[in-house]
Design a protein around this motif. Structure first.
Motif, short mmCIF file in Angstrom:
data_model
loop_
_atom_site.label_atom_id
_atom_site.label_comp_id
_atom_site.label_asym_id
_atom_site.label_seq_id
_atom_site.Cartn_x
_atom_site.Cartn_y
_atom_site.Cartn_z
N GLY A 20 -39.70 50.95 -7.37
CA GLY A 20 -40.89 50.10 -7.28
C GLY A 20 -41.91 50.67 -6.32
N PRO A 21 -43.08 50.04 -6.30
CA PRO A 21 -43.51 48.85 -7.04
C PRO A 21 -43.58 49.10 -8.55
CG PRO A 21 -44.99 49.30 -5.18
CD PRO A 21 -44.14 50.50 -5.37
N ILE A 22 -43.41 48.00 -9.30
CA ILE A 22 -43.45 48.06 -10.76
C ILE A 22 -44.74 47.39 -11.24
CG2 ILE A 22 -42.30 47.38 -12.89
CD1 ILE A 22 -39.68 47.23 -11.29
N LEU A 23 -45.43 48.05 -12.16
CA LEU A 23 -46.68 47.52 -12.70
C LEU A 23 -46.53 47.35 -14.21
CD1 LEU A 23 -49.68 46.77 -12.33
CD2 LEU A 23 -50.23 49.21 -12.62
N VAL A 24 -46.77 46.12 -14.68
CA VAL A 24 -46.73 45.83 -16.12
C VAL A 24 -48.18 45.66 -16.58
CG1 VAL A 24 -45.90 44.30 -17.93
CG2 VAL A 24 -44.50 44.70 -15.90
N ARG A 37 -41.79 38.57 -17.04
CA ARG A 37 -40.97 37.45 -16.59
C ARG A 37 -39.54 37.89 -16.26
NH1 ARG A 37 -42.53 32.21 -17.36
NH2 ARG A 37 -44.65 31.89 -18.19
N MET A 38 -39.01 38.77 -17.09
CA MET A 38 -37.64 39.26 -16.86
C MET A 38 -37.56 40.02 -15.54
SD MET A 38 -35.27 41.69 -19.31
CE MET A 38 -35.24 40.50 -20.66
N LEU A 39 -38.56 40.85 -15.26
CA LEU A 39 -38.55 41.63 -14.02
C LEU A 39 -38.72 40.74 -12.79
CD1 LEU A 39 -40.84 44.56 -15.25
CD2 LEU A 39 -38.40 44.74 -14.76
N LEU A 40 -39.61 39.75 -12.90
CA LEU A 40 -39.88 38.88 -11.75
C LEU A 40 -38.69 38.01 -11.36
CD1 LEU A 40 -43.54 37.56 -12.23
CD2 LEU A 40 -42.64 38.81 -10.27
N GLU A 41 -37.79 37.81 -12.29
CA GLU A 41 -36.60 37.00 -11.97
C GLU A 41 -35.71 37.69 -10.95
OE1 GLU A 41 -34.46 36.02 -15.47
OE2 GLU A 41 -36.05 34.76 -16.32
N HIS A 42 -35.84 39.02 -10.83
CA HIS A 42 -34.85 39.76 -10.03
C HIS A 42 -35.44 40.60 -8.91
CE1 HIS A 42 -31.89 38.57 -13.01
NE2 HIS A 42 -32.69 39.03 -13.96
N ARG A 43 -36.79 40.67 -8.82
CA ARG A 43 -37.36 41.41 -7.70
C ARG A 43 -38.79 40.94 -7.44
NH1 ARG A 43 -36.71 47.56 -9.04
NH2 ARG A 43 -38.04 47.78 -7.21
N GLU A 44 -39.28 41.25 -6.22
CA GLU A 44 -40.58 40.75 -5.78
C GLU A 44 -41.73 41.73 -5.99
OE1 GLU A 44 -41.50 37.75 -4.47
OE2 GLU A 44 -39.52 37.05 -5.05
N ASP A 45 -41.41 43.03 -6.05
CA ASP A 45 -42.48 44.03 -6.09
C ASP A 45 -42.92 44.34 -7.52
OD1 ASP A 45 -40.09 45.23 -6.73
OD2 ASP A 45 -40.57 47.14 -5.74
N PRO A 86 -48.12 52.04 -7.92
CA PRO A 86 -46.86 51.84 -8.66
C PRO A 86 -46.05 53.13 -8.78
CG PRO A 86 -48.70 52.02 -10.18
CD PRO A 86 -49.30 52.03 -8.81
N ARG A 87 -44.74 52.94 -8.75
CA ARG A 87 -43.82 54.06 -9.04
C ARG A 87 -43.33 53.97 -10.48
NH1 ARG A 87 -42.11 58.29 -6.80
NH2 ARG A 87 -39.92 57.78 -6.46
N THR A 88 -43.25 52.75 -11.00
CA THR A 88 -42.84 52.52 -12.39
C THR A 88 -43.94 51.75 -13.10
OG1 THR A 88 -40.48 52.47 -11.81
CG2 THR A 88 -41.13 51.42 -13.89
N ILE A 89 -44.37 52.27 -14.25
CA ILE A 89 -45.43 51.60 -15.03
C ILE A 89 -44.91 51.34 -16.44
CG2 ILE A 89 -47.76 51.78 -15.98
CD1 ILE A 89 -48.50 53.60 -13.69
N PHE A 90 -44.96 50.08 -16.84
CA PHE A 90 -44.66 49.69 -18.21
C PHE A 90 -45.98 49.28 -18.86
CE2 PHE A 90 -40.45 48.39 -16.24
CZ PHE A 90 -39.78 49.53 -16.70
N ASP A 91 -46.44 50.06 -19.82
CA ASP A 91 -47.76 49.84 -20.42
C ASP A 91 -47.61 49.14 -21.76
OD1 ASP A 91 -50.30 49.90 -21.37
OD2 ASP A 91 -50.61 52.06 -21.15
N CYS A 92 -48.00 47.86 -21.80
CA CYS A 92 -47.89 47.06 -23.03
C CYS A 92 -49.27 46.68 -23.59
CB CYS A 92 -47.09 45.78 -22.74
SG CYS A 92 -45.42 46.09 -22.15
#
Length: 659
Positions: A20-24, A37-45, A86-92
């Motif tokens: 992280g940080p993770i950016l959607v 929503r799935m990511l936010l259930e398990h981490r804050e960043d 961000p270190r991880t980017i999920f581009d939707c």
């Protein structure tokens, strides 16, 4: 963890291992919202982007994790990456997957240009992974279980744009070492899906014991539950190795499911007794063989779908039944989004209006938001001596629907309107002065009349906040113009109006340089109607109009659309020549018959000379005005010269642009 080692079904553990940080990106969309929503259930960043709020899919989520921004503007993209790092980017992010998303320019700007600009800003040394939501549409007509290295056969602009993005990802991954990968998603379904899609309609009608209208039962899809798609993003992001950089991976079930199969499962699940109706015409992208080969992602990442179709439908139905307001969900579809048929280009002529422009913008945005219409706002800075250009640039930095034009000198409001009309892209143009004397809120009534079938809707000033002499002068002008002109323009109607695209195109064919737009608008014809309003006083500064300028406007209008002054001169010449002849005849008879009574002295001669001399001067001046207009037209100088174009917060030179 080796690439081929299967991941256990442990979403929480896998999510915590992501860097992280993770950016959607595109977190307000169907896939993005479920993943976010799935990511936010398990981490804050974790942070997600949305173009606007409210966004119904993000309701109930922490507001500080939702970043509202328009990423089609470069400065917003830079600011986002700088703030999140961000270190991880999920581009939707995507546009064009729905049948009603037809803006070709926006398809390429969103699906390829944005990806190009984004990836060009990412540093391989600090980025853990970039996972892109591609589409099975990339394969186009080659849709029968193609492998990732199979040649795509694009069959739509959306397909072409996604193929281009996949090719760019392949190049940057393989040649530049960027940790990126493209997931070719098949037909995802589940909670939060757009209500216009097949599965939500199956669930909605199935709950009532029926079926929606369906296409040919032989048409197939590869239906994959959205949680499995989210797991694929997480698993691939976690296990991505250098050997996989730039690859494309198929994300589906690997099974062909026809519309007939969907009917069978739905009948059993919802206990439907009525017969399905397959009367919906096939869409151009409907194919009988459309399913995936997922061997590559299974072998390299150990991912495979876990939710069977019947279970996925049951989960979706359970979510649908839990909705407190099902009607609101059904009406949330993108197909009920912005009205693109009645789209509006607002063209604002600005001169010494730097203070008024931000207020005009806010009032226009509220009006267009309330109307829910597609729009653009074009501010034409007619070489204003104030800071109008900087104000327009600042606004355009945060709103890609705002465009600015700066002219090389002051060409006047008529040229400013023409300049804006020539680059407007929407189905109508609203012409406005930038001093806030044309109330933006009236556009709602304009659009209403336009929807009724009128091609031109103009504002009719029933009252204006001005001095009594000016009010009388304005009233007189329209009545005098009516008397003189060979066309009729509406009384008390200025340039403030909504003009349909067909009428705009007709008006732009008028070549004259000395424009009188309200006359041109009337001359063009079509169905026209007025809307009454009270014209307020200028909000800031003093009006640039005065008595002499208004007389110039009157002269411009009359000379552009009337030959009456020339007719008056011709008639006067005939009458005066006749009178002169009669006077000569009378003088001759008086000398002959009554020599003692014949006039003596020069008074009458002087009066007549002065009278006829004045008439001559007047006739020459009127003819001169017409000759001057002819002289101006035959020179064929441009209506205006553009100095710069303002877009996305940038001032770009436009020295060659003129019209």
């Amino acid at each position: 963890m080796s690439p081929g080692e299967p991941l256990k079904p442990n979403p929480a553990g896998n999510i915590r291992q992501l860097q992280g940080p993770i950016l959607v990106l595109g977190a307000s969309g169907f896939i993005g919202a479920n993943l976010f929503r799935m990511l936010l259930e398990h981490r804050e960043d974790v942070y997600g982007t949305a173009t606007r709020l409210p966004a119904w899919r993000l309701e109930g989520l922490p507001r500080n994790h939702v970043l509202v921004t328009d990423l089609l503007i470069d400065s917003n993209l830079d600011a986002l990456l700088e703030s999140v790092k961000p270190r991880t980017i999920f581009d939707c992010i995507a546009y064009g997957a729905y049948s009603f998303e037809t803006d070709r320019e926006l398809i390429y700007r969103t699906n390829f240009n944005l990806i190009s600009r984004l990836l060009g800003r990412l540093d391989p040394r600090t980025l853990s992974c970039y996972v892109h939501a591609g589409s099975s549409s990339e394969y186009g007509d080659n849709s029968s279980a193609p492998r990732e290295d199979a040649a795509p056969e694009p069959n739509s602009h959306y397909s072409v744009s996604k193929v281009a993005a996949a090719s760019l990802i392949h190049y940057l991954g393989k040649k530049k070492g960027l940790p990126c990968v493209n997931l070719r998603l098949y037909s995802a379904y589940g909670p939060l899906e757009d209500s216009s899609r097949l599965i939500p309609n199956i669930v909605h009608f199935g709950a009532a014991g029926g079926y929606p209208e369906l296409v040919d039962p032989r048409v197939s899809r590869d239906f994959i539950y959205v949680d499995d798609v989210a797991d694929a993003f997480i698993d691939v992001g976690l296990k991505l190795t250098e050997a996989d950089y730039g690859e494309s991976l198929n994300i589906g079930t690997g099974r062909k499911t026809t519309i007939g199969d969907i009917v069978t499962v739905s009948q059993r699940l919802f206990d439907i007794r009525q017969d399905p109706v397959f009367t919906m015409p096939n869409r151009e992208w409907d194919l009988t063989d459309w399913f995936s080969d997922i061997s590559k992602v299974r072998e390299r990442f150990g991912w495979s779908p876990r939710v069977e179709l019947e279970e996925g439908l049951e989960r979706t139905a359970l979510w649908y039944r839990s909705l407190p307001d099902k009607t609101a969900y059904l009406q949330s579809s993108k197909r009920f989004g912005l009205d693109t048929k009645h789209s509006v280009s607002a063209i604002i002529a600005c001169y010494k209006d730097g203070q008024a422009i931000p207020i005009m913008y806010e009032r226009l945005k509220k009006t267009f938001t309330d109307l829910n219409v597609d729009h653009e706002i074009i501010f034409v800075n007619d070489c204003s001596p104030d800071n109008s250009e900087e104000v327009i640039r600042s606004i355009s930095r945060n709103d890609r629907r705002v465009l600015g034009i700066s002219h090389s000198r002051n060409f006047g409001s008529q040229a400013a309107f023409r300049s804006g009309m020539e680059i407007a892209t929407k189905n109508s143009c609203v012409l406005m002065d930038g001093d806030l004397q044309d109330p933006p809120e009236l556009i709602a009534q304009f659009v209403s009349k336009w929807r009724e079938g009128f091609d031109v809707v103009y504002g009719r000033r029933v009252k204006r906040e001005a001095t009594l002499p000016m009010q009388i002068a304005y009233k007189l002008f329209y009545r005098i113009f009516d008397t003189f002109s060979y066309i009729r323009i509406p009384h008390d109607a200025g340039d403030f109006s909504l003009v349909d695209r067909r009428v705009v195109d007709a008006m732009l064919r008028f070549p004259e340089r000395d424009l009188f737009l309200r006359g041109v608008r009337a001359y063009a014809g079509f169905r026209q109607i007025g809307v009454d309003y009270v014209r307020p006083e200028r909000m800031f500064g003093r009006s640039t109009n005065n008595l002499w300028k208004n007389l110039g406007w009157a002269k411009k209008g009359i000379l552009s659309f009337s030959y009456v002054p020339l007719d008056i001169m011709s008639s006067s010449a005939i009458v005066l020549c006749s009178i002169s002849f009669l006077m000569v005849l009378g003088q001759f008879l008086a000398k002959l018959l009554f020599p003692a009574l014949a006039p003596k002295g020069f008074a009458s001669i002087i009066i007549l000379v002065v009278f006829f001399g004045s008439i001559n001067v007047l006739a020459i001046s009127v003819a001169g005005e017409y000759i001057a207009k002819i002289f101006e037209e035959v020179k064929q100088r441009p209506h205006y010269i553009r100095r710069s174009i303002i877009r996305d917060g940038e001032v770009r030179l436009a020295a060659k642009e003129s019209g």
